[in-house]
Design an enzyme around this catalytic site. Sequence first.
Site, mmCIF file in Angstrom:
data_model
loop_
_atom_site.group_PDB
_atom_site.id
_atom_site.type_symbol
_atom_site.label_atom_id
_atom_site.label_comp_id
_atom_site.label_asym_id
_atom_site.label_seq_id
_atom_site.Cartn_x
_atom_site.Cartn_y
_atom_site.Cartn_z
ATOM 1 N N ASP A 52 -0.974 -1.575 -2.214
ATOM 2 C CA ASP A 52 -1.330 -0.240 -1.311
ATOM 3 C C ASP A 52 -0.904 -0.511 0.119
ATOM 4 O O ASP A 52 -0.884 0.631 0.885
ATOM 5 C CB ASP A 52 -2.686 -0.077 -1.212
ATOM 6 N N SER A 53 0.212 -1.473 0.420
ATOM 7 C CA SER A 53 0.778 -1.622 1.685
ATOM 8 C C SER A 53 1.951 -0.620 1.534
ATOM 9 O O SER A 53 2.745 -0.306 2.251
ATOM 10 C CB SER A 53 1.419 -3.013 1.579
ATOM 11 N N ASP A 91 -2.234 -1.840 -7.134
ATOM 12 C CA ASP A 91 -3.482 -2.005 -6.314
ATOM 13 C C ASP A 91 -4.255 -0.613 -6.334
ATOM 14 O O ASP A 91 -3.943 0.597 -6.647
ATOM 15 C CB ASP A 91 -3.082 -1.828 -4.771
ATOM 16 N N LYS A 121 -5.537 -4.388 -9.121
ATOM 17 C CA LYS A 121 -6.308 -5.404 -8.237
ATOM 18 C C LYS A 121 -7.134 -4.414 -7.391
ATOM 19 O O LYS A 121 -6.721 -3.329 -6.941
ATOM 20 C CB LYS A 121 -5.014 -6.115 -7.133
ATOM 21 N N GLU A 123 -10.309 -4.969 -3.997
ATOM 22 C CA GLU A 123 -10.645 -5.932 -2.846
ATOM 23 C C GLU A 123 -11.998 -6.265 -2.650
ATOM 24 O O GLU A 123 -12.669 -5.139 -2.871
ATOM 25 C CB GLU A 123 -10.004 -5.158 -1.405
ATOM 26 N N GLU A 190 -6.003 -13.702 1.113
ATOM 27 C CA GLU A 190 -5.130 -13.263 2.364
ATOM 28 C C GLU A 190 -5.605 -13.842 3.647
ATOM 29 O O GLU A 190 -6.838 -13.704 4.093
ATOM 30 C CB GLU A 190 -5.120 -11.896 2.346
HETATM 31 O O1 KIV Z 1 -1.014 -4.161 -0.844
HETATM 32 C C1 KIV Z 1 -0.518 -5.488 -0.560
HETATM 33 O O2 KIV Z 1 0.827 -5.563 -0.270
HETATM 34 C C2 KIV Z 1 -1.194 -6.567 -0.615
HETATM 35 C C3 KIV Z 1 -0.508 -7.929 -0.489
HETATM 36 C C4 KIV Z 1 -0.579 -8.092 0.924
HETATM 37 C C5 KIV Z 1 -1.379 -9.052 -1.211
HETATM 38 O O3 KIV Z 1 -2.343 -6.520 -0.975
#
Ligand code: KIV
Length: 272
Positions: A52-53, A91, A121, A123, A190
């Site tokens: 989600d980055s 994510d 994934k 959090e 992280e």
């Molecule tokens: O969204 C992302 O890029 C991440 C990584 C920093 C692990 O969750």
Amino acid sequence: MSVAMNRQKKVTTHVLSEMKHNKEKIAMLTAYDYSLAKIVDQAGVDVILVGDSASNVMAGWETTLPITLDQMIYHGASVVRAVNRALVVVDMPFGTYQGNSKEALSSAIRIMKETAADSVKLEGGAEVVECISRILSAGIPVMGHLGLTPQSIHKFGTYTVRAKQEEEAKKLIEDAHLLQEVGCFAIVLEKIPAELAQRVAAELTIPIIGIGAGSGVDGQVLVLHDMLGINQEFSPRFLRRYHNLFAEISGAVGNYIQDVKSIDFPNEREQY
Ligand code: KIV
């Protein structure tokens, strides 16, 4: 020939578990689009994270919170179409799972159906265990994410190193065990102290992937745009830049502009 080039078969959660067992480090990178995912996969990366980055590096938002489920599905499906070998993790974006396990399951099902990714994934620790358990009950593999969890940035108030104090470190260790017990196939840690990350990796049997968590874990992940030097604004201590693509692209674009202005481009061989 490198180990990665030797192993042409599709990477699965089982393969990752074997890698931990055999002490072979796992290389993971983000990708958000077809063209770069193709390069990253063919280069032999083990896991591709559609993070989600994307909210930051693709859309220019300050945090990861604004990206939507539809947008993550768009990025996920674009990446999956490019990938033959790597395990693809998508994510789950902010607001699509927290506090509601039924919604978590339907969000995860949408991701799996509409992207054809291999896993999701999300959090958090104890707070999201019920959601994870429900997603797993549908046969969807889940990767956890502890430590600095960017979807909680407004709670933390800062992107500094997490779990430096004993109480937070204790909770992180408990959460990691909880995620393993509920059935996560791996966990991202992280921006936490290297010693703590090493302890978690040693105590758990599932792979632990670090970002800013030192070398004592089972693998590493970086944001592709950061490690390629496309993104110039982000320079945390843990980031190693493998290229300066900002300068390369900027130079190429500058040359193109010059050629257009001077009527050097197109030449006779570049026209019909
Ligand atoms: O969204 C992302 O890029 C991440 C990584 C920093 C692990 O969750």
